[in-house]
Design an enzyme around this catalytic site. Structure first.
Site, PDB file in Angstrom:
ATOM      1  N   LYS A   1       0.998  -0.956   0.258  1.00  0.00           N
ATOM      2  CA  LYS A   1      -0.451   0.171  -0.123  1.00  0.00           C
ATOM      3  C   LYS A   1       1.051   1.041   0.147  1.00  0.00           C
ATOM      4  CE  LYS A   1      -3.904   2.508   1.835  1.00  0.00           C
ATOM      5  NZ  LYS A   1      -4.963   2.414   3.527  1.00  0.00           N
TER       6      LYS A   1
ATOM      7  N   ASP B   1     -13.826   4.483  10.194  1.00  0.00           N
ATOM      8  CA  ASP B   1     -14.097   4.747   8.528  1.00  0.00           C
ATOM      9  C   ASP B   1     -14.593   2.834   8.250  1.00  0.00           C
ATOM     10  OD1 ASP B   1     -13.763   5.473   6.290  1.00  0.00           O
ATOM     11  OD2 ASP B   1     -12.034   5.197   5.027  1.00  0.00           O
TER      12      ASP B   1
HETATM   13  P1  ADP Z   1      -7.578   3.184   0.943  1.00  0.00           P
HETATM   14  O1  ADP Z   1      -7.052   4.070   2.379  1.00  0.00           O
HETATM   15  O2  ADP Z   1      -7.523   4.036   0.021  1.00  0.00           O
HETATM   16  O3  ADP Z   1      -9.119   3.749   1.284  1.00  0.00           O
HETATM   17  P2  ADP Z   1      -7.619   0.615   1.860  1.00  0.00           P
HETATM   18  O4  ADP Z   1      -6.159   0.083   2.418  1.00  0.00           O
HETATM   19  O5  ADP Z   1      -9.089   0.368   2.331  1.00  0.00           O
HETATM   20  O6  ADP Z   1      -7.059   2.111   0.722  1.00  0.00           O
HETATM   21  O7  ADP Z   1      -7.178  -0.655   0.442  1.00  0.00           O
HETATM   22  C1  ADP Z   1      -8.056  -0.120  -0.711  1.00  0.00           C
HETATM   23  C2  ADP Z   1      -8.925  -1.359  -1.272  1.00  0.00           C
HETATM   24  O8  ADP Z   1      -7.856  -2.053  -1.746  1.00  0.00           O
HETATM   25  C3  ADP Z   1      -9.410  -2.597  -0.491  1.00  0.00           C
HETATM   26  O9  ADP Z   1     -10.653  -1.342  -0.992  1.00  0.00           O
HETATM   27  C4  ADP Z   1      -9.556  -3.723  -1.541  1.00  0.00           C
HETATM   28  O10 ADP Z   1     -10.041  -3.632  -1.739  1.00  0.00           O
HETATM   29  C5  ADP Z   1      -7.887  -3.768  -1.135  1.00  0.00           C
HETATM   30  N1  ADP Z   1      -7.030  -3.699  -0.368  1.00  0.00           N
HETATM   31  C6  ADP Z   1      -6.011  -3.611   1.033  1.00  0.00           C
HETATM   32  N2  ADP Z   1      -5.773  -4.358   0.811  1.00  0.00           N
HETATM   33  C7  ADP Z   1      -5.594  -5.451   1.431  1.00  0.00           C
HETATM   34  C8  ADP Z   1      -4.875  -6.246   1.620  1.00  0.00           C
HETATM   35  N3  ADP Z   1      -4.120  -6.687   2.068  1.00  0.00           N
HETATM   36  N4  ADP Z   1      -5.463  -7.838   1.450  1.00  0.00           N
HETATM   37  C9  ADP Z   1      -6.224  -7.682  -0.414  1.00  0.00           C
HETATM   38  N5  ADP Z   1      -6.827  -6.604  -0.195  1.00  0.00           N
HETATM   39  C10 ADP Z   1      -6.179  -5.555  -0.132  1.00  0.00           C
HETATM   40 MG    MG Z   2     -10.418   1.953   2.631  1.00  0.00          MG
END
Ligand code: ADP
Ligand code: MG
Length: 398
Positions: free
Chosen positions: A121, A226
């Protein structure tokens, strides 16, 4: 933002030293003067060659301020530095598909040397509305335009620290694996966001589980802030149950919580507001999507607070402040997020007002497909989310 790793393997050791020098220089200079890059890199006269190589592929950008010429690190340059650290520490071996684009982050599937998939991320605070932030000199101090980098680092550090604390205390969150600069690496959850789940066998039990999670977080001193259908991934496991002559398929759903940069303490001035918003988000989603309404009122923060310290619970809001993410950092990040209107991706009142119009009895499958394409069109927004997991990774080895 794309993550183009193709130049990584062509950078020389001196190019990397130069890139690191620009990063170090950026801590105190909006535009890092060339002589300072030369000094910090220890490369003397020949640094110009390295500077050109980096600028050519967009890892640093040439800038002029009133007094001198110099360079600043780009997001691409910072990405490369983080990836290089992961490569050296053997946290990441290859980068695969992008699975998420948020307003403030990019999500990629990566893999380690054994081919085990992980998630990278990348926090990108300031991508959207840095101009408004610039107006607020108060907490930018002399960091100036470097602050997108600083704020993104803070967000990553916060997310990593909280994920570790939650995981250690038995919360269902991804496993935090590594952190560098504005990025984190965590385990890949093979699941879709709850948003994309069209039906569940027993909405009441999933609802109860999620509400229990909100209460348990508060018991440990925290509010997610959130807690919504995008930040809850639903793992589905199918098993067969045989009773007598009958074999039935059993579907077990496990919610996994993600996305922690906006978490707050239960002592936060607006704690009750955030707590209620998290609860209402889940209530509203279950009503709309699964036509489930709980008979019970609440829960309320005041009641949840009574559980603090019980059943061996510890105050994680206090321990994270001691273990790396200080109160000062929390304040700086919060001030920034407020300034640019980052309020997570789950405030249904502001971000996704359009969804409240959803009618009864529509085709649920169609609905989620449409949602995905809608997300593409509106990119980049806080609602532009998961595009599905890729089958394979390893397109680009670092
Ligand atoms: P943001 O801050 O942009 O909302 P998130 O951490 O919520 O970021 O991640 C965005 C999307 O990426 C999530 O809704 C999910 O679909 C996918 N995602 C994030 N982390 C994971 C993970 N560890 N495993 C699988 N999918 C993930
Ligand atoms: Mg998110």
């Amino acid at each position: 933002m794309r993550l183009d790793t193709k130049h990584m393997r062509y950078l020389t050791a001196d190019d990397w030293r130069t890139l690191t020098a620009v990063e170090t220089g950026s801590k105190n200079h909006e535009v890092v003067p060339t002589p300072l890059i030369e000094k910090l890199s220890g490369l003397r006269g020949q640094v110009h060659k390295n500077i050109s190589a980096l600028a050519k592929v967009g890892l640093i950008a040439r800038l002029k301020n009133a007094k001198y010429d110099g360079y600043r690190l780009t997001y691409g340059g910072l990405d490369y530095l983080a990836l290089n650290t992961y490569r050296k520490r053997r946290d990441v071996y290859s980068v695969g598909n992008q699975i998420g684009v948020g307003k403030e982050s990019d999500i990629f599937v990566v893999a380690d040397e054994k081919g085990v998939q992980r998630v990278l991320k990348i926090h990108r605070l300031g991508r959207i509305s840095f101009r408004t932030v610039k107006a607020n000199r108060d907490y930018l101090r002399n960091r100036s335009s470097g602050s997108w980098m600083y704020m993104s680092r803070l967000a990553a550090l916060k997310e990593y620290t909280f994920m570790q604390a939650l995981r250690e205390n038995g919360f269902p969150v991804p496993e935090p694996l590594a952190q560098s600069r504005h990025t984190i690496v965590m385990s890949l959850i093979d699941a879709f966001p709850m948003r994309q789940i069209s039906s569940v066998p027993d909405p009441a039990s999933l609802y109860a589980e999620l509400i229990a999670m909100i209460i348990r977080l508060a018991q440990f001193g925290l509010i997610h802030g959130d807690f919504n259908e995008f930040n809850i991934l639903i793992k589905e496991d199918e098993s067969q149950e045989t009773t007598g002559d009958n074999t039935t398929e059993k579907r077990t759903l496990t919610p996994i919580l993600i996305d922690f940069p906006q978490m707050v303490s239960i002592d936060h001035a607006n704690a009750e507001y955030y707590f209620d918003r998290d609860v209402n988000c889940i209530k509203r989603f279950f009503q709309r999507k699964f036509h489930f309404t709980s008979d019970e009122k609440g829960p309320y923060l005041a009641d949840a607070k009574k559980l603090v310290g019980k059943d061996d619970s510890v105050r994680l809001d206090v321990s994270v402040a001691a273990s790396g993410f200080s109160k000062k950092m929390a304040k700086e990040l919060e001030a920034y997020m407020k300034e640019v209107g980052v309020d997570g991706d789950g405030d249904p009142d502001s971000a996704r007002g359009d969804e409240d119009d959803e009618g009864e009895g529509e085709d649920e499958e169609g609905e989620s497909e449409q949602d995905i394409s809608k997300d593409h069109q509106t990119e980049p927004t806080a609602t532009a989310k998961c595009h599905g997991l890729p089958d394979s990774v390893g397109e680009s080895t670092l």
